[in-house]
Enzyme design. Structure first.
Site, short mmCIF file in Angstrom:
data_model
loop_
_atom_site.label_atom_id
_atom_site.label_comp_id
_atom_site.label_asym_id
_atom_site.label_seq_id
_atom_site.Cartn_x
_atom_site.Cartn_y
_atom_site.Cartn_z
N LYS A 89 0.84 -1.20 0.00
CA LYS A 89 0.00 0.00 0.00
C LYS A 89 0.88 1.25 0.00
CE LYS A 89 -3.89 1.92 2.68
NZ LYS A 89 -4.75 1.68 3.87
N SER A 164 -9.46 1.90 2.58
CA SER A 164 -8.53 2.67 1.77
C SER A 164 -7.46 1.81 1.09
CB SER A 164 -7.83 3.71 2.65
OG SER A 164 -7.06 3.07 3.68
N SER A 188 -10.39 -0.52 6.38
CA SER A 188 -9.54 -0.28 5.21
C SER A 188 -8.83 -1.51 4.67
CB SER A 188 -8.51 0.81 5.53
OG SER A 188 -9.14 2.07 5.58
#
Length: 251
Positions: A89, A164, A188
């Site tokens: 990420k 996210s 997330s």
């Protein structure tokens, strides 16, 4: 029976632990595994927008080095994920790579260090293919920002990948990465895993360090944040958590 079925699976459908075993045993080279996943990344990227920043050439070099290490190891012990590709990420620092979390004001910021979680995966032999897309400042349920654009669901581009860690969900769900690193306060990791048909785990607070992730959590957010794995196969979650967990002397 289980081993035979695993060996019959295409490389881009196997678990990270199965790929690591196949590479160690000489069934397939790390370069072949990495190349197969790079091709999937390239094929699906126009539809998913999952990869924010790629590092394919570096991954190929690291795969060649992993193959050489295995060839010269004899019966020596090897790292558990040696030669296996992964994704990270973009909100986690990887030295020399962007670390803006989709924020326009930070779009030119390059990380000066590598987050301990990322370093632990690399030390375990994993090879990052690239950084994956996020929602702006990792705040929203969809992964869309004005730096990298929108990440879409791997099965239907009209639908969201979640957020996210939506880039992770999309890249793993499309078969382009066997596992990745995400973070989660209010879903997330869990929401992208659910939306994209993959597995994710939000660890208990204090188990995996948050150091060198952006934005830096404070107060109640810090207590709620968990950094953890997403994976195409559930069997990888516990081995990955064992690699990621433990104090780092900072967090």
């Amino acid at each position: 029976m289980y081993g035979r079925i695993v060996h019959d699976l295409p490389l881009t459908q196997r678990s990270a632990t199965a790929l690591a075993s196949a590479i160690r045993e000489g069934e397939v080279s790390s370069r072949e595994v990495v190349e197969a996943h790079i091709e999937m990344c390239k094929h699906h990227q126009p539809r998913t927008g999952a990869i924010a920043v790629e590092r394919f050439d570096a991954a190929r070099r690291e795969a060649a080095a992993a193959d050489a290490r295995i060839a010269n190891s004899g019966d020596g012990e090897l790292p558990p994920l040696l030669g296996v590709p992964c994704t990270i990420k973009e909100s986690f620092a990887v030295q020399g790579m962007p670390n803006c979390a989709g924020l326009v004001a930070r779009r030119d910021h390059l990380a000066e260090t590598t987050a301990p979680t990322v370093r632990r995966l690399i030390d375990a032999g994993a090879i990052p293919l690239g950084l994956t897309n996020v929602s702006e400042l990792t705040l929203w349920i969809e992964s869309d920002n004005r730096v990298y654009g929108r990440s879409s669901n791997p099965y239907d581009s009209s639908r969201a990948a979640g957020g996210s860690s939506g880039g992770e969900g999309a890249v793993i769900g499309s078969g382009a990465s066997p596992f990745g690193l995400g973070s989660d306060i209010a879903g997330s990791i869990r929401v992208p895993a659910f939306f994209c048909g993959v597995f994710g785990h939000k660890p208990s607070n204090g188990l995996v360090p948050h150091t060198d992730s952006y934005p830096v959590p404070h107060g109640e957010a810090k207590r709620l944040l968990g950094c953890g794995p997403l994976a195409r196969r559930s069997e990888d979650l516990m081995p990955l958590l064992r690699i990621l967990s433990g104090p780092d002397g900072s967090d």
